[in-house]
Scaffold this motif. Structure first.
Motif, PDB file in Angstrom:
ATOM      1  N   PRO A  20    -139.936 -24.013  -0.370  1.00  0.00           N
ATOM      2  CA  PRO A  20    -140.479 -25.262   0.004  1.00  0.00           C
ATOM      3  C   PRO A  20    -139.521 -26.040   0.824  1.00  0.00           C
ATOM      4  O   PRO A  20    -139.972 -27.104   1.564  1.00  0.00           O
ATOM      5  N   SER A  21    -138.128 -25.875   0.770  1.00  0.00           N
ATOM      6  CA  SER A  21    -137.135 -26.357   1.653  1.00  0.00           C
ATOM      7  C   SER A  21    -137.423 -26.342   3.259  1.00  0.00           C
ATOM      8  O   SER A  21    -137.140 -26.908   3.996  1.00  0.00           O
ATOM      9  N   LEU A  22    -137.991 -24.983   3.439  1.00  0.00           N
ATOM     10  CA  LEU A  22    -138.421 -24.707   4.929  1.00  0.00           C
ATOM     11  C   LEU A  22    -139.309 -25.845   5.378  1.00  0.00           C
ATOM     12  O   LEU A  22    -139.290 -26.377   6.461  1.00  0.00           O
ATOM     13  N   ASP A  23    -140.275 -26.485   4.703  1.00  0.00           N
ATOM     14  CA  ASP A  23    -141.093 -27.546   5.189  1.00  0.00           C
ATOM     15  C   ASP A  23    -140.440 -28.847   4.938  1.00  0.00           C
ATOM     16  O   ASP A  23    -140.869 -29.864   5.780  1.00  0.00           O
ATOM     17  N   THR A  24    -139.489 -29.043   3.959  1.00  0.00           N
ATOM     18  CA  THR A  24    -139.049 -30.413   3.593  1.00  0.00           C
ATOM     19  C   THR A  24    -137.858 -30.811   4.441  1.00  0.00           C
ATOM     20  O   THR A  24    -137.633 -31.825   4.801  1.00  0.00           O
ATOM     21  N   GLU A  25    -136.922 -29.677   4.668  1.00  0.00           N
ATOM     22  CA  GLU A  25    -135.865 -29.822   5.369  1.00  0.00           C
ATOM     23  C   GLU A  25    -135.563 -29.110   6.754  1.00  0.00           C
ATOM     24  O   GLU A  25    -134.626 -29.291   7.275  1.00  0.00           O
ATOM     25  N   GLY A  26    -136.526 -28.226   6.720  1.00  0.00           N
ATOM     26  CA  GLY A  26    -136.403 -27.342   8.027  1.00  0.00           C
ATOM     27  C   GLY A  26    -135.392 -26.064   7.802  1.00  0.00           C
ATOM     28  O   GLY A  26    -135.275 -25.325   8.738  1.00  0.00           O
ATOM     29  N   PHE A  27    -135.055 -25.805   6.637  1.00  0.00           N
ATOM     30  CA  PHE A  27    -134.423 -24.619   6.573  1.00  0.00           C
ATOM     31  C   PHE A  27    -134.495 -23.935   4.966  1.00  0.00           C
ATOM     32  O   PHE A  27    -134.589 -24.958   4.063  1.00  0.00           O
ATOM     33  N   LEU A  28    -134.024 -22.830   4.995  1.00  0.00           N
ATOM     34  CA  LEU A  28    -133.737 -22.061   3.480  1.00  0.00           C
ATOM     35  C   LEU A  28    -132.231 -22.299   3.087  1.00  0.00           C
ATOM     36  O   LEU A  28    -131.385 -21.799   4.018  1.00  0.00           O
ATOM     37  N   HIS A  29    -131.957 -22.775   1.789  1.00  0.00           N
ATOM     38  CA  HIS A  29    -130.612 -23.013   1.537  1.00  0.00           C
ATOM     39  C   HIS A  29    -130.120 -21.613   0.940  1.00  0.00           C
ATOM     40  O   HIS A  29    -130.923 -20.778   0.236  1.00  0.00           O
ATOM     41  N   CYS A  30    -128.889 -21.176   1.548  1.00  0.00           N
ATOM     42  CA  CYS A  30    -128.308 -20.051   1.159  1.00  0.00           C
ATOM     43  C   CYS A  30    -127.020 -20.159   0.663  1.00  0.00           C
ATOM     44  O   CYS A  30    -126.494 -21.096   0.859  1.00  0.00           O
ATOM     45  N   SER A  31    -126.378 -19.060   0.290  1.00  0.00           N
ATOM     46  CA  SER A  31    -125.081 -19.197  -0.205  1.00  0.00           C
ATOM     47  C   SER A  31    -124.134 -17.919   0.260  1.00  0.00           C
ATOM     48  O   SER A  31    -124.749 -17.010   0.654  1.00  0.00           O
ATOM     49  N   ASP A  32    -122.951 -17.957   0.005  1.00  0.00           N
ATOM     50  CA  ASP A  32    -121.892 -16.655   0.065  1.00  0.00           C
ATOM     51  C   ASP A  32    -121.879 -16.269  -1.268  1.00  0.00           C
ATOM     52  O   ASP A  32    -122.164 -16.840  -2.369  1.00  0.00           O
ATOM     53  N   PHE A  33    -121.324 -14.965  -1.435  1.00  0.00           N
ATOM     54  CA  PHE A  33    -120.560 -14.855  -2.754  1.00  0.00           C
ATOM     55  C   PHE A  33    -119.607 -15.566  -3.389  1.00  0.00           C
ATOM     56  O   PHE A  33    -119.788 -15.539  -4.806  1.00  0.00           O
ATOM     57  N   GLY A  34    -118.843 -16.250  -2.857  1.00  0.00           N
ATOM     58  CA  GLY A  34    -117.997 -17.288  -3.367  1.00  0.00           C
ATOM     59  C   GLY A  34    -118.589 -18.567  -3.683  1.00  0.00           C
ATOM     60  O   GLY A  34    -118.102 -19.205  -4.597  1.00  0.00           O
TER      61      GLY A  34
END
Length: 115
Positions: A20-34
């Motif tokens: 859903p963040s792609l529509d609301t914020e324009g991107f997908l939230h991701c992280s790294d391993f740390g």
């Protein structure tokens, strides 16, 4: 590699993935391993229906940018943001990601990367 937290219900193997963040914020939230434990513990405490997608940035066909968190992390951590759906070929592994007694930790298969 980067990581994305999703639910069992929202992930469909073999299909482009969008949150859903792609529509609301324009991107997908991701992280790294740390840093994956930071949003996991803040947003998903106690959940046991989560998956951790391991995404190969070289296989994305949309922009990836490292930016401050949304909302910003109090310690100033930056996170990878994917500006479009994640194509199936970019998801190289999927792991169950349940919250444990001390919150979220990397699955055993990924702990080497987080050290």
């Amino acid at each position: 590699m980067i990581l994305h937290i999703t639910t069992n219900a929202d992930y469909r193997p073999g299909e482009p993935y969008r949150a859903p963040s792609l529509d609301t914020e324009g991107f997908l939230h991701c992280s790294d391993f740390g840093t994956v434990h930071l949003p996991a513990n803040r947003l998903f405490a106690g959940r046991d229906d989560l998956l951790l997608l391991v995404v190969d940035p070289a296989r994305l066909d949309v922009p990836l940018r490292w930016e401050p968190g949304s909302p910003p992390d109090p310690n100033g951590a930056w996170f990878p943001h994917v500006f479009g759906p994640i194509r199936p070929e970019a998801v190289v592994a999927v792991h169950d990601f349940p919250s444990g007694p001390d919150g979220f930790v990397l699955p055993d298969a990924l702990r080497f990367f987080g050290e």
